[in-house]
Scaffold this active site. Structure first.
Site, PDB file in Angstrom:
ATOM      1  N   GLY A   1      24.450 -34.083  19.726  1.00 21.08           N
ATOM      2  CA  GLY A   1      24.809 -35.470  19.005  1.00 21.08           C
ATOM      3  C   GLY A   1      26.029 -34.830  18.196  1.00 21.08           C
ATOM      4  N   GLU A   2      25.853 -33.932  17.403  1.00 24.89           N
ATOM      5  CA  GLU A   2      26.932 -33.623  16.421  1.00 24.89           C
ATOM      6  C   GLU A   2      28.138 -32.861  17.134  1.00 24.89           C
ATOM      7  OE1 GLU A   2      25.381 -34.816  13.588  1.00 24.89           O
ATOM      8  OE2 GLU A   2      23.363 -34.664  14.169  1.00 24.89           O
TER       9      GLU A   2
ATOM     10  N   PRO B   1      21.462 -36.353  32.254  1.00 28.11           N
ATOM     11  CA  PRO B   1      23.209 -36.269  32.314  1.00 28.11           C
ATOM     12  C   PRO B   1      23.850 -37.720  31.763  1.00 28.11           C
ATOM     13  CG  PRO B   1      21.856 -35.455  34.265  1.00 28.11           C
ATOM     14  CD  PRO B   1      20.915 -36.101  33.616  1.00 28.11           C
TER      15      PRO B   1
ATOM     16  N   THR C   1      22.785 -40.098  29.896  1.00 30.96           N
ATOM     17  CA  THR C   1      22.881 -40.575  28.491  1.00 30.96           C
ATOM     18  C   THR C   1      23.574 -39.419  27.902  1.00 30.96           C
ATOM     19  OG1 THR C   1      20.555 -39.484  28.251  1.00 30.96           O
ATOM     20  CG2 THR C   1      20.718 -42.041  28.432  1.00 30.96           C
TER      21      THR C   1
ATOM     22  N   GLY D   1      23.259 -45.181  14.295  1.00 32.82           N
ATOM     23  CA  GLY D   1      22.568 -44.793  12.843  1.00 32.82           C
ATOM     24  C   GLY D   1      23.791 -43.813  12.360  1.00 32.82           C
ATOM     25  N   PHE D   2      24.094 -42.869  12.990  1.00 34.66           N
ATOM     26  CA  PHE D   2      25.155 -41.857  12.824  1.00 34.66           C
ATOM     27  C   PHE D   2      24.863 -41.149  11.459  1.00 34.66           C
ATOM     28  CE2 PHE D   2      27.125 -45.696  15.084  1.00 34.66           C
ATOM     29  CZ  PHE D   2      26.976 -45.051  16.193  1.00 34.66           C
TER      30      PHE D   2
HETATM   31 MO1  MOS Z   1      22.902 -37.372  12.208  1.00 35.20          MO
HETATM   32  S1  MOS Z   1      24.151 -37.158  10.488  1.00 35.20           S
HETATM   33  O1  MOS Z   1      21.870 -36.146  11.666  1.00 35.20           O
HETATM   34  O2  MOS Z   1      22.356 -38.917  12.093  1.00 35.20           O
END
Ligand code: MOS
Length: 758
Positions: free
Chosen positions: A721-722, A649, A651, A259-260
């Site tokens: 993630g970010e 760890p 993932t 998705g990103f």
């Molecule tokens: Mo992220 S840009 O919060 O999918």
């Protein structure tokens, strides 16, 4: 197979993932993805892969101009084409009741519609859907779509940010307004000054799985199979658009192929599919083509940034001024925190930030991994690197001398901050201290060699979520929550948290997600899923154990037992100090006359904490630059994260590697090119829009500080993630400077830029 693949009990080294041995206990076993087998065997079903009896196929026809209005639409030939079931345009579109509720054009989050599809003759961007063609097969719908004839009243469009920065204005979003700490533009009077402009183009998320919607109406109820990072958000959007009740809208996204950020909103095509299915009275499948993914589902906006930064000769920052110019569409205001990081990353007394956006005749941008900060970090972390060379100081040393021990923007402590540890472990791992610091001084096999470093940060958030937990008499545990997983491995992480909490092996735990009818879970965005939903799972475990302890007593078993004296495991419950006292779950439930123990746990973040919560990352990159072709190869990567306690760890490491891949693209290859004569993106395919491939991604070492944040949640885990992406691109461009002595301030750094810069 990778030589480093080794998963014995006491050491782990998976694709460069190194984790200290003490870390290998209980919760933090490097579990494989619980859905890995389903994904690699093809058993995992993505939204477009569902099928229904009598299902029809839709195709969206896009406008051929960037601005103006439709003067005529000839749909007759398409309507007469074989198998065609309908053509929907603004002339005949059924009314969407939600369109009238808000402003025109509708604002994003209220119902996620943004552009009101088929609501008027206005054209806001090239490729804006002007017709939905529906036929009984995919081939027939493609054929018919080619028969639509549209004429336009063309108006002069504006798609060039660079030519229009003077018209850019402050956003309405106050959080992103102008900021000033101390005095303005103090940097100008500093002994050592860097003043520079940094540019980056539009980037497009390009997840492997294209956006797709299947809408199935049964009476007044609709089921929507949708690529979405938030099944509850999409449900709400469809409810709001069509004025439906929650029980009448079900959104399914069992698997999401990346998705990103592109699947954080419910885009107009989804509204069109739901509308179209109702109109023809059949299930309808609508899949965007790759070209349509470039201008209908958001993108990272272009940005032009100016940084002025000043320091004493000892390398103490005296002032930072950060100005950013970016874009939105003419029908919606999109904003992101491009200047946010400059406010708090360094202990600097005088900071000024300014953010301006220009409405262009393009579709609305959206959040893309590390939204705002990834853009801002490119400018700030490049400027810091430039300053380090101006001071003749190691760039890590410069950062350490200006390390913010507390949050200088909000004047309060960080909940946890292990940024220094990231610098240290990464520098050691890549051999930072033994490099020759002088630019253009290192070579290997005829290639120039350089090392670069950069840091990243992103807010660590936790929201509210709920989860259903059902413990069965065989000791198996079912967990359910309406969350999406766009790839990071949510079910795996949640299984590990539950396993730790309940003393059950992961094989006994099933985590179900991707269905809006489950208890409400968070949207998968802003790096907050594990912190948010993990807390709910953890709390569900606590509630289950408390209830089990009561059952033990009321069922007449070791009735003096207190909860803290009980041990919970696969086989049942026993007394800590006397393991011979035990009872299985089946016996216990039989005695209590219940088939299973089921609860729904609601979890909310505790309010009132006076802390700034951020995750941090530091990326180290070694590049090789060919002196006569300008080709840049990323030769080695060490990427370090302070994301609190690492729950899962394997993932987590994969997530960091994914950020590296995205960061290499951002630094070296990714750029959506607009032909401003037509206002359209011309490289709207994966042959011309260059994403990194395996050959572009070197051996990547992932290192985690792995220290729990004591404030954010019971697991002590912060989002990651970010931060995996934020700051990666400047690490590459900083390394290119070290290799070549050329400072390239515009990404992507394609070979022509390396060659043309003197
Ligand atoms: Mo992220 S840009 O919060 O999918």
């Amino acid at each position: 197979m990778n030589d480093n693949f080794n998963t014995n009990e006491t050491d782990i080294n998976v694709n460069g993932l190194h984790i200290e041995n003490s870390f290998m206990n209980g919760l933090n076993d490097p579990e494989d993805r619980v859905d890995g087998r389903a994904k690699v065997t093809g058993a995992a079903k993505y939204s477009a892969e569902f099928t229904h009896p009598n299902m029809a196929y839709g195709f969206l026809v896009g406008s051929a101009i960037a601005k103006g209005s439709i003067s005529s639409l000839d749909t007759k030939a398409a309507e007469r084409a074989p198998g065609v079931l309908g053509v929907i345009t603004y002339l005949n579109a059924p009314k969407i009741p939600g369109y009238d509720a808000g402003e025109n054009p509708a604002k994003g989050p209220t119902w996620g519609g943004g552009l009101k599809i088929f609501n008027s003759d206005r054209i806001y961007y090239y490729g804006q859907p002007v017709a939905l063609v529906i036929a009984d097969t995919l081939e027939r719908v493609h054929h018919a779509a080619g028969l639509i004839r549209a004429k336009y009243n063309k108006e002069t469009h504006t798609t060039d940010l660079e030519q229009n920065t003077s018209k850019a204005a402050a956003p309405k979003n106050a959080r992103l307004g102008d900021y000033k700490r101390g005095e303005g533009d103090v940097y100008k009077t500093a002994l050592v000054v860097v003043e520079a402009e940094y540019r980056m183009p539009i980037e497009v998320h390009n997840p492997m799985e294209p956006h797709a919607t299947i809408a199935v109406w049964e009476g007044d109820k609709v089921t929507v199979y949708e690529k979405t990072q938030g099944v509850k958000d999409t449900q709400r959007s469809i409810m709001n658009a069509f004025k439906l009740k929650a029980e009448d809208v079900k959104v399914i996204a069992h698997y999401v192929g990346g998705g990103f950020g592109a699947a954080l909103r419910t885009w107009p095509h989804a509204i069109a599919a739901v509308m179209g299915a109702r109109k023809i009275g059949r299930p309808l499948k609508l899949v965007l083509h790759r070209e349509q993914m470039f201008n209908n589902v958001g993108y990272r906006p272009e940005a032009i940034q100016k940084i002025g930064i000043g320091a004493t000769k000892e390398g103490k920052l005296t002032g930072i001024t950060h100005e950013a110019y970016s874009q939105t569409s003419t029908y919606e205001e999109f904003t992101e925190g491009i200047t946010a990081m400059s406010r708090f990353m360094y202990a600097c007394p005088n900071v000024v930030t300014k953010y301006r956006i220009m409405p262009l005749d393009l579709s609305t941008p959206t959040w893309m991994r590390g939204p705002g900060e990834a853009t801002g970090a490119f400018a700030l972390e490049s400027a810091i690197d430039e300053l380090s060379y101006a001071l003749d100081l190691d760039p890590i040393e410069l950062r350490l001398r200006n390390h913010a021990d507390t949050d200088p923007e909000r004047n309060r402590p960080f909940s946890s901050k292990y940024l220094k540890e990231c610098y240290q472990m990464g520098a050691d791992a890549i051999g930072w201290w033994t490099r020759n610091r002088k630019p253009r001084s290192m070579q290997e096999d005829g290639w120039l060699v350089g090392y670069g470093v950069s840091s990243g940060t992103f807010g660590a958030f936790r929201g509210g979520a709920s989860v259903l937990a059902r413990l069965n008499s065989d000791g198996s545990l079912l967990l359910q929550s309406a969350v999406s997983d766009s790839g990071p491995g949510t079910a795996t992480a949640m299984t590990q948290i539950a396993s730790q909490s309940m003393g059950l092996p992961p094989s006994k735990i099933t985590f179900q997600l991707g269905d809006s009818s489950l208890p409400p879970g968070p949207t998968q965005g802003g790096s907050m899923t594990t912190a948010t939903l993990g807390s709910a799972v953890h709390e569900a475990g606590e509630t289950l154990k408390a209830k089990l302890a009561e059952l033990v007593v009321t069922a007449g078993h070791f009735h003096e037992a207190k909860r803290e004296e009980l041990v919970f495991s696969e086989g049942g419950i026993s007394m800590k100090n006397d393991p011979s006292k035990k009872i299985s779950y089946s016996e216990l439930f039989k005695a209590a006359n219940i088939p299973a123990l089921e609860i729904t746990q609601e979890s909310k973040p505790p309010g009132g904490g006076n802390y700034s919560m951020y995750s941090f990352s530091v990326h180290f990159v070694k590049v090789r630059v060919h002196p006569s072709t300008g080709v840049v190869r990323v030769a080695r990567v060490v990427t370090c994260g302070d994301a609190g306690k690492i729950v899962s760890p394997k993932t987590a490491a994969s997530q960091m590697i994914g950020g590296v891949v995205g960061g290499i693209g951002m630094a070296l290859t990714e750029e959506a090119a607009i032909d401003h004569r037509y206002g359209r993106i011309i490289n709207n395919n994966l042959a011309d829009y260059h994403l990194p491939v395996h050959a572009d991604v070197p051996h990547t070492e992932v290192l985690f500080v792995n220290k729990p944040d004591p404030i954010i949640n019971p697991m002590g885990s912060k989002g990651m993630g970010e931060i995996a992406l934020i700051g990666f691109a400047p690490a590459v461009t900083n390394a290119i400077y070290h290799a070549t002595g050329k400072r390239i301030r515009e990404i992507p750094v394609t070979p022509d830029k390396v060659m043309m810069q003197s």
